[in-house]
Each structure stands twice: as C-alpha cells, then as structure tokens.
Design an enzyme around this catalytic site. Structure first.
Site, PDB file in Angstrom:
ATOM      1  N   HIS A 176       0.823  -1.213   0.000  1.00 38.06           N
ATOM      2  CA  HIS A 176       0.000   0.000   0.000  1.00 38.06           C
ATOM      3  C   HIS A 176       0.861   1.269   0.000  1.00 38.06           C
ATOM      4  O   HIS A 176       0.507   2.297   0.569  1.00 38.06           O
ATOM      5  CB  HIS A 176      -0.960   0.022   1.191  1.00 38.06           C
ATOM      6  CG  HIS A 176      -1.962  -1.079   1.193  1.00 38.06           C
ATOM      7  ND1 HIS A 176      -3.173  -0.999   0.532  1.00 38.06           N
ATOM      8  CD2 HIS A 176      -1.938  -2.311   1.762  1.00 38.06           C
ATOM      9  CE1 HIS A 176      -3.851  -2.111   0.695  1.00 38.06           C
ATOM     10  NE2 HIS A 176      -3.112  -2.936   1.437  1.00 38.06           N
ATOM     11  N   ASN A 249     -10.218  -3.113   2.021  1.00 37.21           N
ATOM     12  CA  ASN A 249      -9.886  -3.065   0.593  1.00 37.21           C
ATOM     13  C   ASN A 249     -11.142  -2.829  -0.231  1.00 37.21           C
ATOM     14  O   ASN A 249     -12.258  -2.813   0.288  1.00 37.21           O
ATOM     15  CB  ASN A 249      -9.232  -4.388   0.154  1.00 37.21           C
ATOM     16  CG  ASN A 249      -7.835  -4.580   0.711  1.00 37.21           C
ATOM     17  OD1 ASN A 249      -7.100  -3.622   0.932  1.00 37.21           O
ATOM     18  ND2 ASN A 249      -7.473  -5.839   0.942  1.00 37.21           N
TER      19      ASN A 249
END
Length: 797
Positions: A176, A249
C-alpha cells in the site's frame, strides 16, 4: 495551420470548468464576471494566482547577488500579498471545517494538541528563518572566506538546510505504498445502540471526523495509479472515545486464510528479487506459481481479474472491512458484523487497454481525480452498510465466517445502510498527512472487537511494528494526523520524537505520588468480549476452510456476459506473461474447478490444451446461493447523474463557437467538467467568437475523459480530419465504450475514424439541429459511464 498566427484572446473566456484541472490550463488567465456571471471559485483562484505571479515578473534582486556589496548587505526578497487568500492555499477545500482539521491557516501565522489547526503554517508576508526561528539574510549563497574562497564549516544555515534535505524521505510502506487521501466525516443515519456501544453509531445525525486513504497494494510509492491491483480503503475515525481504524480493501475477500502466509504472498507478488521486475504488476511467474499452489486464493483471483481491479476512480469503487468483526452493546451482548462502503456515484471501471494507456498519459490519474473532485465542491460519498448476524446463524453456513477468502452473500444476510461517509477536504500537505498517517487494524473503540479470524490476528500485531519502523519510533501516534481527538493520558514518556511534555514524577501505576493518576477506567473503558475459548494448541484450519471454489464460481456466474469476458481476457493476459508452462497449466487446471467455460476460454486464448481439473481439498458442500446479482458492477449504477464526469469538446480554428458555448454551458450546469481540447492550447478563432483551449490532443488523450463531442464548423472539421491525433482520440474513446457525439460537420470525423453510425448504440450520438437540445441526450448516455455492448469477442483461433 502551419505558419498561421494564434488568434488573440478576446472577451470570451475559457469555459468555467477549465480552471478545475491540475494538469493543464487555458492560454489566458480568467477575467472577472463572464457574460454576466460570477466566475467559479477555481476561476477566481486562478485569476488571483496569475495576478500575484504577474506582480513578480522577474527576480528583481538577482543582480545584487554578485559582488562584495551584495555579499555584505543582502537584499530583502520581494513579496506580494495576493488579493484572494485562496491563491496561497493548498486547495480550495481548506474551508471545510471539522474538529480534527479546524479551519484554514491564518495568514502569516505558524501555529505550531490532536487538532491540526495548531500545526498549520502559512508563509504569507513572512521572511525566511532557520528551524530555530532565526531570520535568514541570504538564501542564495553559502558562507565563504572571500567571494572565491572555501566554504566555511560554521555555516549553520547551509548545514541545517542540507541536512534536512538529506533526510526528507522515509521508508515507504511495504504494501500500500502508493496512496491518496482526504479528510471528511461520517454521519450516522441509523442509531445502533441495540447492537453496539461504538461512538460513531450512538445517535442519528452524529458526525465523526475521518481521514481516508486509498491505495494500490503491490506497487512502489512512485508507481502508476491504474495498475491491475487490489485497492486499499482505510478509514480512520477520530471518535470521542479514541481512534478506530477500519482498514479494508475494495474487494471483500483476500488471497490467504492465515497471516502466516502473508509474507509469502507479498514476496510472490512483488518484483522478482533477482531483477526487480515487474513493477506494480501481478503478471509474472512468482505470483502465479504461488497462487496456483494455494487454491484458497481462487476466489480472490476472480475479483482481481475482474474490472474491480481497474476502477475508474477511487470515488467509484466499493470498500469492505474484509474480516468478520464483533459489535458489542452496552450490556455486553455480541453480534458478528461485516462492513461495506457503497459509492453514491456507483461502481464503474476502466477496460484494460484504457487503463494501460491512462498509465502512460497520467500515472496520477486516480490521485488527480480525487483531488479535483473535492476541490471543485463535489465531495465523494459512500453509504456504510453492515451485515449483522449471530454466532448461531454463522455456524449454519456452508462456509466459515472466520475465513477471509469468503463473503457472506447478501441473499443470506442483507446489507443494512447505517450512515454516510463524505470526503470534503484535501490535505494541506501530502507528506505530513497522507504519507505519515498510520493505520492499524488493532485500533478499535468500545463497542467493537475482533473475532478469531487467523488473518486478522496477524494484522492486529503487524501494523504497529511496521509503523515504528517507517515513522522513526514508538511515538508515531503523536504525529498530528494520527493524534486522536480523545485526550491521551498514560505513563509512556520517552522514545524518539516525543512531543508531549508531562508534568509530575510518577510514570507508573499504581502510584500515590501522583494521586493515583492516571487511573484505570474500569467498566468505562474498553472491555474485551469474553468469548469462551477451549481447545488444544494446534497449527491448522477448521474443515470448512478446505472448500476453495464454491464462492469463486458464485462470483463468476453473477457477472454479466461482458464482465465474464473481461475476466477470461485478464487471466489469459496475465498467464501469457508467465514464462514457465507448468505454472500456466496448473492455474488453468485450477480454473476448471470454477467454470469449464472460463477455463476453456482462457486455454483457447493461450493456445493450450485444456488440462484436467486440479484435485480438490474436500468434497464441496452444496452452496446456499448460486447467483448473487450484487456481485456485478452493474448492480450499483450510481445516482443517475453525470456530475464530475469529464468531457472533451474537440476544437480547432473555425469551429462553431456558438455550439461549443451552448454545449459547454448545458453540461457544466449538470456538473460535468468540460475541457476544450485543441490541436494546441490557447486562443483560437471560432465562428463568431474566440475560444481558449485549455487542453491539447497531445497532453489530454481520450483515456482521460468519460466522453467526447465533435461540434460543427467546416473549417475546424477539415483541420481535425487531417490530424491523425484527433481521429485516434475518437477511435480510442469508441473502443473504450465512451459516450460520443458529433454535430453537423463534426459527424464527418467519426466516419473518418472508421466509426459507423449504429442506432443500437446509445452512446454514439450523431445529430443535427440545435446543440443545446442535444445536451440532455448526451448527459443521459454519459450517466451510464460506459457502453460495453460495442465489445465483441476476440476471433476464435
């Protein structure tokens, strides 16, 4: 045309929405009121910025930098106070106020508690200083022994400046790393006190400040936005009982069932260690080798190979908490819960060819889209929904709710809307906020608790560890963006970068020297749910974890025909990049347990024989749900409007300027961002007036737009007809399913581009008549986002 001088800018300004963009702009600064209208905030800011820049048309002190006189008497740098404070702002959204962000920075004040207002700094009208507040007389030269002499070690100004520069980068996140973020709030629209004591759900209308970060997973910090990848959707709630981080997510499942496998997954998907390729991509040997040996990954692979992995925008994708969590009410009663974020704009995607070209044209496509939407006063919004069920209900499912590779289909447990997320303010500083924000799955507040999901258990421990490494020590919670609004009182005192200065001598509990403070809160504090635990210590998974394919099949069968085709194409593309045939065969063999149709299509596209199915780990139980329409992108078309969509109007010398103005006005009134795309930027002569093109065919290809219009004007049509860039612009837009319209002579461009009229194509409008009357038709088609009915199957080989 070659040799033709550009038209001079007349009274006609660029379209208002031209000034909302961050990657190019019109040739001229905006004037005041446009045809009796007040200009937009973005246009007013652009005018103020240009005026301030014009006032400093050169570096007036440059000549004084040379010679002994200037060395002995440094000049005072020139400055100007903008007429509009917005000229010096990081973004137009800075007026959005919340208990966390506060209001805009006070001009000229460096106001360095968790409120961010205390650390905002604005340099307006202020001289340069060192980090110790000493005014800097000369920012151009190092201190030397004579004008041509050696630099001196005692130059503390140079040393401080260079040393800080040398340490301006911190380690990026392992996963990320590539992210974008915004401030906003969550408003409760359904009180849940019967289910949970969590502060954000205490009463209808309660607002909780939030900071939300979206991200890709595999790529490095400088990678592209439109890679095929999972997207992170992390929400930090600054509640009045502490921070809650819902770190999820845009897909509701994950590749693995146990945190023990997380390092292996990441090592497999990251660039291969021997040559550090490929970047931000899963189409390579090590990833597919790993997942083809981990059949529990199959459900997640279906999501990853679907269009969910290439969203049109962060604003147009769902978010999920992934794991099963607990709600606990004030009486200590527990229910299981799953969290869903549903975008009000609907779920929309790009097609693969479009995403690849977008990456080349603008690798910051999603970051720019989020920023511009917020700054233009169109805050993205999501509805928070929850699936709530009991332990007894969960035990009856054919799957285990502690398995992160499984969903709870909405047909079994409906998603109940409980509130709304609104992002209305961009960060003031990317590094201080977006880069330094630290999310942690372990951050919960009273009313929320964990389940025994073995993947979640690892995440609870992992996040703090990585933040200590990234952010330089255990006090990362004191960085302003991470600081809670709830008061912090504990006996932690030391560590690198400590900000708080504590009074008193007692840094332990229990104590009497500090009056017993701070004291433990008892039942007013966080009390873990007393889940009964009994069993032998073992490494393994329950039997229900062994079924790996039912929900992958559910996902595939729930897609539309064109979504299934995209999934097959994605698998074929990714596996075509694999250099080891055995890995490719193994993966296709695994897909046979999902769908013979899918496996056959992938095998045909790869030119390989269809292998036998992989052996299953167990005999599959009968699934409760075989088709779930909610799993298709088409289940959430959005609010039906076209606001924030970007539309290109192609212009050239001789264009029908009246038609352009009428169309632009009608589309902008509907919230569309219109850009005049010319053969170059700047003023051009149209039929009746001068237009100012704010984008060009070179710097804004069609992949950056949701639709395009070719207006009339014989001379303009002739020029664009002879320009291959214009024809390619329309061909790509058509190939990618965009909404297109041609008016009068502009219709010729579509024929020249090889696009034939098709009455069955609702997204291709070739019309005559008044352009203003065509706008409603165009807006209706644009609201659909894309027109996949144009697609055809690849030819059989």
């Amino acid at each position: 045309m070659p040799g033709k001088k550009p038209a001079k800018a007349g009274a006609a300004p660029a379209v208002d929405s031209a000034y909302q963009n961050t990657d190019s702009g019109p040739g001229a600064a905006p004037e005041g009121g446009a045809r009796g209208r007040a200009r937009s905030p973005a246009a007013r800011r652009a005018a103020a910025v240009d005026a301030a820049a014009s006032a400093l048309d050169h570096n007036a002190g440059k000549a004084a930098e040379y010679g002994e006189e200037g060395a002995r008497c440094p000049y005072t740098g020139a400055s100007v106070s903008p007429a509009d404070p917005a000229a010096g702002a990081s973004s137009l959204s800075e007026s959005a106020d919340s208990p966390k962000t506060g209001g805009p920075a006070a001009p000229g004040v460096n106001a360095a508690d968790g409120r961010l207002a205390r650390v905002r700094a604005d340099p307006t009208g202020q001289p340069l200083t060192t980090n110790q507040g000493v005014r800097i007389s000369d920012n151009q030269h190092s201190l030397k022994a004579g004008l041509r002499g050696p630099a001196l070690l005692k130059d503390f100004v140079l040393r401080e400046k260079i040393t800080h520069f040398d340490h301006e980068r911190i380690p990026e996140r392992i996963v990320h790393a590539r992210g974008s973020a915004a401030h906003g709030y969550f408003v409760c629209e359904r009180a849940l006190t019967d289910l949970t004591a969590a502060a954000p759900f205490a009463e209808v209308g309660k607002r909780t400040p939030v900071f939300v970060r979206f991200s890709t997973v595999a790529g490095e910090r400088g990678s592209k936005d439109t890679a095929r990848d999972v997207r992170g959707f992390a929400v930090k709630f600054y509640t009045d009982e502490g921070n809650w981080d819902l770190v999820g997510n845009n897909m509701p499942v994950f590749f693995i069932q146990d945190a023990m496998k997380f390092p292996d997954l990441v090592h497999a998907v990251k660039p291969e260690p021997h040559h550090a390729m490929p970047q931000a991509a899963s189409a390579h040997d090590t990833f597919w080798d790993f997942v083809s040996l981990m059949p529990e990954s199959t459900h997640m692979l279906m999501w990853l190979m679907s269009d969910r992995a290439i969203p049109r925008s962060f604003r147009m994708m769902q978010g999920f908490g992934v794991h099963t969590f607990r709600f606990v009410n004030a009486d200590g009663e527990s229910r299981l819960v799953k969290f869903h974020w549903n975008p009000l704009l609907g779920t929309h995607s790009q097609v693969w060819d479009e995403a690849v070209k977008t990456a080349g044209a603008d690798p910051d496509f999603h970051r720019r889209d989020l920023w511009e939407a917020i700054d233009s006063g169109n805050p993205p919004q999501w509805e928070l929904g929850v699936q709530v069920f009991t332990e007894e209900e969960a035990e009856r499912f054919s799957f285990d709710v502690l398995d992160a590779t499984k969903i709870v289909p909405e047909e079994l447990v409906p998603v109940v809307p409980v509130g709304r997320l609104v992002l209305d303010r961009n960060p003031d500083n990317f590094f201080a906020e977006t880069e330094q924000v630290a999310f942690c799955a372990a951050h919960v507040v009273p009313g929320l608790d964990f389940t025994n999901d073995p993947l979640l258990a690892g995440r609870i421990h992992s996040y703090v560890d990585t933040q200590i490494s990234r952010l330089g020590g255990p006090n990362f919670h004191e960085i302003p963006i991470n600081a809670p609004l709830a008061p912090v009182q504990n006996n932690q005192r030391d560590g690198m970068h400590r900000q708080a200065i504590h009074r008193g001598r007692a840094a332990y509990e229990p104590n009497s020297l500090g009056g017993g403070c701070p004291f433990q809160a008892g039942m007013d504090g966080f009390v873990s749910f007393p889940e009964p635990v009994a069993g032998d210590e073992l490494r393994g998974h329950p039997e229900k974890f062994a079924e790996h394919y039912n929900q992958a099949t559910l996902f595939y069968l729930s897609q539309t025909e064109w979504e299934r085709r995209h999934i097959a194409s994605a698998f074929a593309f990714e596996l075509s990049k694999v250099t080891v045939p055995a890995v490719r065969r193994r993966m296709v063999a695994s897909l046979r347990n999902v769908s013979d149709e899918l496996a056959g299509s992938v095998a045909q596209r790869l030119g390989m024989a269809l292998p036998d199915p992989l052996p299953r780990a167990c005999e599959p139980p009968a699934p409760e749900v075989e088709v779930s329409p909610a799993l298709s992108l088409t289940a959430r078309p959005g609010d039906g409007g076209a606001a924030t969509r970007k539309v290109a109007i192609l212009v050239a010398e001789g264009v029908d300027a009246r038609a352009v103005r009428a169309l632009a006005d009608a589309l902008i009134a509907a919230g569309v961002v219109v850009r005049l795309v010319g053969q170059r930027i700047g003023p051009l002569s149209g039929e009746g007036e001068v237009l100012d093109a704010d984008a060009s065919l070179d710097n804004q290809p069609s992949v950056l737009f949701d639709g395009a219009i070719a207006p009339g004007g014989a001379a303009a049509a002739e020029r664009l007809h002879a320009d291959g860039r214009a024809l390619e612009f329309l061909r790509d837009a058509y190939r990618h399913g965009k909404t297109l319209m041609g008016l009068a002579e502009g219709k010729q461009l579509f024929v020249a581009a090889g696009i034939e009229p098709d009455e069955a194509d609702a997204g291709l409008l070739l019309v005559d008549g008044e352009p203003g009357n065509s706008a409603p038709l165009f807006l209706e088609a644009l609201a659909r986002h894309r027109h996949p009915e144009r697609e055809t199957d690849p030819p059989a080989v």
